[in-house]
Design a protein around this motif. Structure first.
Motif, PDB file in Angstrom:
ATOM      1  N   ALA A   1      -1.150  -5.497   3.900  1.00  0.00           N
ATOM      2  CA  ALA A   1      -1.352  -3.709   4.172  1.00  0.00           C
ATOM      3  C   ALA A   1      -1.054  -2.857   3.352  1.00  0.00           C
ATOM      4  CB  ALA A   1      -0.501  -4.150   5.181  1.00  0.00           C
ATOM      5  N   LEU A   2      -1.557  -2.142   2.941  1.00  0.00           N
ATOM      6  CA  LEU A   2      -0.798  -0.725   1.956  1.00  0.00           C
ATOM      7  C   LEU A   2       0.141  -0.055   2.160  1.00  0.00           C
ATOM      8  CD1 LEU A   2      -4.321   0.963   0.914  1.00  0.00           C
ATOM      9  CD2 LEU A   2      -2.694  -1.387  -0.306  1.00  0.00           C
ATOM     10  N   PRO A   3       1.088   0.203   1.901  1.00  0.00           N
ATOM     11  CA  PRO A   3       2.023   1.493   2.131  1.00  0.00           C
ATOM     12  C   PRO A   3       1.542   2.270   2.489  1.00  0.00           C
ATOM     13  CG  PRO A   3       2.628   0.728  -0.296  1.00  0.00           C
ATOM     14  CD  PRO A   3       1.287   0.191   0.171  1.00  0.00           C
ATOM     15  N   GLN A   4       2.678   2.965   4.023  1.00  0.00           N
ATOM     16  CA  GLN A   4       2.325   4.246   4.154  1.00  0.00           C
ATOM     17  C   GLN A   4       2.131   5.097   3.457  1.00  0.00           C
ATOM     18  OE1 GLN A   4       5.231   5.186   7.335  1.00  0.00           O
ATOM     19  NE2 GLN A   4       3.900   7.149   7.630  1.00  0.00           N
ATOM     20  N   GLY A   5       0.601   5.733   3.522  1.00  0.00           N
ATOM     21  CA  GLY A   5       0.296   7.501   3.247  1.00  0.00           C
ATOM     22  C   GLY A   5      -0.867   6.544   1.816  1.00  0.00           C
ATOM     23  N   VAL A   6      -0.745   5.410   1.334  1.00  0.00           N
ATOM     24  CA  VAL A   6      -1.392   4.554   0.456  1.00  0.00           C
ATOM     25  C   VAL A   6      -3.258   4.335   0.925  1.00  0.00           C
ATOM     26  CG1 VAL A   6      -1.786   3.251  -1.152  1.00  0.00           C
ATOM     27  CG2 VAL A   6       0.309   3.960  -0.942  1.00  0.00           C
ATOM     28  N   THR A   7      -3.804   5.476   0.230  1.00  0.00           N
ATOM     29  CA  THR A   7      -4.850   5.084   1.436  1.00  0.00           C
ATOM     30  C   THR A   7      -6.095   3.934   0.307  1.00  0.00           C
ATOM     31  OG1 THR A   7      -5.866   7.038   0.213  1.00  0.00           O
ATOM     32  CG2 THR A   7      -5.697   6.816   2.154  1.00  0.00           C
ATOM     33  N   GLU A   8      -6.378   3.766  -1.445  1.00  0.00           N
ATOM     34  CA  GLU A   8      -6.894   3.325  -2.011  1.00  0.00           C
ATOM     35  C   GLU A   8      -5.947   2.037  -2.773  1.00  0.00           C
ATOM     36  OE1 GLU A   8     -10.715   4.976  -1.983  1.00  0.00           O
ATOM     37  OE2 GLU A   8      -9.441   6.260  -2.942  1.00  0.00           O
ATOM     38  N   GLY A   9      -6.349   1.294  -3.480  1.00  0.00           N
ATOM     39  CA  GLY A   9      -5.907   0.731  -4.337  1.00  0.00           C
ATOM     40  C   GLY A   9      -5.832  -0.716  -4.265  1.00  0.00           C
ATOM     41  N   ILE A  10      -5.672  -1.779  -5.688  1.00  0.00           N
ATOM     42  CA  ILE A  10      -5.088  -3.317  -5.146  1.00  0.00           C
ATOM     43  C   ILE A  10      -3.539  -3.546  -4.775  1.00  0.00           C
ATOM     44  CG2 ILE A  10      -5.531  -4.985  -6.299  1.00  0.00           C
ATOM     45  CD1 ILE A  10      -7.549  -3.158  -8.185  1.00  0.00           C
ATOM     46  N   LEU A  11      -4.115  -4.185  -4.139  1.00  0.00           N
ATOM     47  CA  LEU A  11      -2.920  -5.265  -3.409  1.00  0.00           C
ATOM     48  C   LEU A  11      -2.127  -6.432  -4.143  1.00  0.00           C
ATOM     49  CD1 LEU A  11      -0.417  -5.388  -1.587  1.00  0.00           C
ATOM     50  CD2 LEU A  11      -1.995  -6.506  -0.077  1.00  0.00           C
ATOM     51  N   VAL A  12      -1.368  -6.422  -4.996  1.00  0.00           N
ATOM     52  CA  VAL A  12      -0.790  -7.571  -5.260  1.00  0.00           C
ATOM     53  C   VAL A  12      -0.440  -8.739  -4.694  1.00  0.00           C
ATOM     54  CG1 VAL A  12       0.988  -8.032  -7.244  1.00  0.00           C
ATOM     55  CG2 VAL A  12      -0.286  -5.968  -7.490  1.00  0.00           C
ATOM     56  N   LEU A  13      -1.069  -9.749  -4.842  1.00  0.00           N
ATOM     57  CA  LEU A  13      -0.876 -10.304  -4.155  1.00  0.00           C
ATOM     58  C   LEU A  13       0.095 -11.932  -4.171  1.00  0.00           C
ATOM     59  CD1 LEU A  13      -4.295 -11.248  -1.581  1.00  0.00           C
ATOM     60  CD2 LEU A  13      -1.959 -10.289  -1.172  1.00  0.00           C
ATOM     61  N   GLN A  14       0.053 -11.636  -5.141  1.00  0.00           N
ATOM     62  CA  GLN A  14       0.357 -12.815  -6.976  1.00  0.00           C
ATOM     63  C   GLN A  14       0.366 -12.446  -8.363  1.00  0.00           C
ATOM     64  OE1 GLN A  14      -1.044 -16.558  -6.906  1.00  0.00           O
ATOM     65  NE2 GLN A  14       0.856 -17.531  -7.598  1.00  0.00           N
ATOM     66  N   ALA A  15       1.686 -11.944  -8.389  1.00  0.00           N
ATOM     67  CA  ALA A  15       2.164 -11.365  -9.838  1.00  0.00           C
ATOM     68  C   ALA A  15       2.419 -12.343 -10.599  1.00  0.00           C
ATOM     69  CB  ALA A  15       3.102 -10.650  -9.320  1.00  0.00           C
ATOM     70  N   VAL A  16       1.887 -12.757 -11.254  1.00  0.00           N
ATOM     71  CA  VAL A  16       1.996 -14.111 -12.341  1.00  0.00           C
ATOM     72  C   VAL A  16       3.078 -14.211 -13.729  1.00  0.00           C
ATOM     73  CG1 VAL A  16       0.938 -15.452 -14.294  1.00  0.00           C
ATOM     74  CG2 VAL A  16      -0.579 -14.336 -12.389  1.00  0.00           C
ATOM     75  N   PRO A  17       3.634 -14.833 -12.751  1.00  0.00           N
ATOM     76  CA  PRO A  17       5.012 -15.113 -14.167  1.00  0.00           C
ATOM     77  C   PRO A  17       4.751 -14.802 -15.321  1.00  0.00           C
ATOM     78  CG  PRO A  17       5.766 -16.827 -11.942  1.00  0.00           C
ATOM     79  CD  PRO A  17       4.105 -15.931 -12.422  1.00  0.00           C
ATOM     80  N   ASN A  18       5.776 -13.968 -16.356  1.00  0.00           N
ATOM     81  CA  ASN A  18       5.480 -14.924 -17.964  1.00  0.00           C
ATOM     82  C   ASN A  18       4.471 -14.024 -18.418  1.00  0.00           C
ATOM     83  OD1 ASN A  18       8.261 -16.189 -18.130  1.00  0.00           O
ATOM     84  ND2 ASN A  18       7.273 -18.151 -17.577  1.00  0.00           N
ATOM     85  N   PHE A  19       3.198 -13.122 -17.444  1.00  0.00           N
ATOM     86  CA  PHE A  19       2.812 -12.328 -18.276  1.00  0.00           C
ATOM     87  C   PHE A  19       3.217 -11.294 -17.786  1.00  0.00           C
ATOM     88  CE2 PHE A  19      -0.346 -16.613 -17.466  1.00  0.00           C
ATOM     89  CZ  PHE A  19      -0.611 -16.250 -18.519  1.00  0.00           C
TER      90      PHE A  19
END
Length: 82
Positions: A1-19
């Motif tokens: 779910a997007l944070p309150q007040g944020v209506t559009e964007g890409i939710l990061v589900l898995q930040a790739v370590p060492n990138f």
């Protein structure tokens, strides 16, 4: 779910370590809303942006962590291999 007040964007589900983005602090649960000067509202837009910006280029990423808008500079790396 997007944070309150944020209506559009890409939710990061898995930040790739060492990138680059993860190294600069991007975390799971953050919501990317802008790459460079372009608003990013879906993964298709992000893919098009990345296709036109080669590895080695430094870009600005703007994202929300909760209600806070954070902007970082990231030098693009090679795409992670699956």
């Amino acid at each position: 779910a997007l944070p309150q007040g944020v209506t559009e964007g890409i939710l990061v589900l898995q930040a790739v370590p060492n990138f680059p983005a993860a190294d600069e602090g991007l975390q799971n649960g953050d919501v990317i809303v802008q790459l460079g000067s372009e608003a990013i509202v879906n993964t298709g837009e992000m893919s098009k942006f990345l296709l036109t910006h080669p590895p080695g280029e430094t870009i600005t990423i703007s994202y929300f962590r909760g209600p806070e808008l954070i902007t970082i500079q990231v030098t693009l790396g090679e795409s992670p291999r699956r």
